[in-house]
Write a protein that holds these residues in place. Sequence first.
Motif, PDB file in Angstrom:
ATOM      1  N   GLY A  64       0.781  -1.229   0.000  1.00 48.29           N
ATOM      2  CA  GLY A  64       0.000   0.000   0.000  1.00 48.29           C
ATOM      3  C   GLY A  64       0.814   1.280   0.000  1.00 48.29           C
ATOM      4  N   GLY A  65       2.100   1.191   0.268  1.00 51.79           N
ATOM      5  CA  GLY A  65       2.944   2.375   0.163  1.00 51.79           C
ATOM      6  C   GLY A  65       2.949   3.296   1.365  1.00 51.79           C
ATOM      7  N   GLU A  66       2.275   2.887   2.440  1.00 52.36           N
ATOM      8  CA  GLU A  66       2.270   3.742   3.633  1.00 52.36           C
ATOM      9  C   GLU A  66       2.356   2.913   4.895  1.00 52.36           C
ATOM     10  N   TRP A  67       3.202   3.346   5.810  1.00 54.18           N
ATOM     11  CA  TRP A  67       3.275   2.659   7.097  1.00 54.18           C
ATOM     12  C   TRP A  67       2.012   2.954   7.880  1.00 54.18           C
ATOM     13  N   THR A  68       1.352   1.923   8.369  1.00 53.66           N
ATOM     14  CA  THR A  68       0.145   2.080   9.175  1.00 53.66           C
ATOM     15  C   THR A  68       0.269   1.127  10.364  1.00 53.66           C
ATOM     16  N   ASP A  69      -0.805   1.021  11.139  1.00 55.82           N
ATOM     17  CA  ASP A  69      -0.786   0.078  12.255  1.00 55.82           C
ATOM     18  C   ASP A  69      -0.685  -1.363  11.752  1.00 55.82           C
ATOM     19  N   GLU A  70      -1.200  -1.611  10.534  1.00 52.75           N
ATOM     20  CA  GLU A  70      -1.129  -2.972   9.988  1.00 52.75           C
ATOM     21  C   GLU A  70       0.158  -3.188   9.196  1.00 52.75           C
ATOM     22  N   VAL A  71       0.584  -2.150   8.509  1.00 51.12           N
ATOM     23  CA  VAL A  71       1.806  -2.252   7.696  1.00 51.12           C
ATOM     24  C   VAL A  71       2.965  -1.681   8.499  1.00 51.12           C
ATOM     25  N   LYS A  72       3.698  -2.597   9.120  1.00 46.29           N
ATOM     26  CA  LYS A  72       4.807  -2.170   9.961  1.00 46.29           C
ATOM     27  C   LYS A  72       6.138  -2.613   9.379  1.00 46.29           C
ATOM     28  N   VAL A  73       7.190  -1.914   9.747  1.00 42.38           N
ATOM     29  CA  VAL A  73       8.527  -2.306   9.310  1.00 42.38           C
ATOM     30  C   VAL A  73       8.741  -3.760   9.714  1.00 42.38           C
ATOM     31  N   PRO A  74       9.068  -4.635   8.735  1.00 43.00           N
ATOM     32  CA  PRO A  74       9.121  -6.085   8.960  1.00 43.00           C
ATOM     33  C   PRO A  74       9.843  -6.529  10.238  1.00 43.00           C
ATOM     34  N   ASP A  75      11.027  -6.045  10.473  1.00 46.16           N
ATOM     35  CA  ASP A  75      11.764  -6.508  11.654  1.00 46.16           C
ATOM     36  C   ASP A  75      11.835  -5.466  12.757  1.00 46.16           C
TER      37      ASP A  75
END
Length: 101
Positions: A64-75
């Motif tokens: 999605g191109g944006e850091w959100t509560d669901e899309v977090k930096v992998p490590d």
Amino acid sequence: MSEARDLCECEMHGAQRETFVCAHIPPRIDHGVDCGFVCYPGPDDDGLTDAWCFDCEVFLNANGGEWTDEVKVPDGLSILCAQCYLRARKIADEHSRLRVN
Ligand SMILES: [Zn+2]
Ligand SMILES: [Zn+2]
């Protein structure tokens, strides 16, 4: 003096403002930040925005191109002191591995 940022204690630089980068960047600083360095242009006027590597950028763009509560930096994120952050960004810039989103 700005109180927007907490201080961290850096082994090399002592008490410094803290910044957040993905966990892949700190171990690569001495290798020319060969993992890449991606950051936002602002909004902080000190320029110490969160940063992440090219692998995390690929992950981000695939989600999605944006850091959100669901899309977090992998490590997860690591704390870097402001001096170390600027050093990492400069090294990445010198190696053409700096990308500002
Ligand atoms: Zn990363
Ligand atoms: Zn430092």
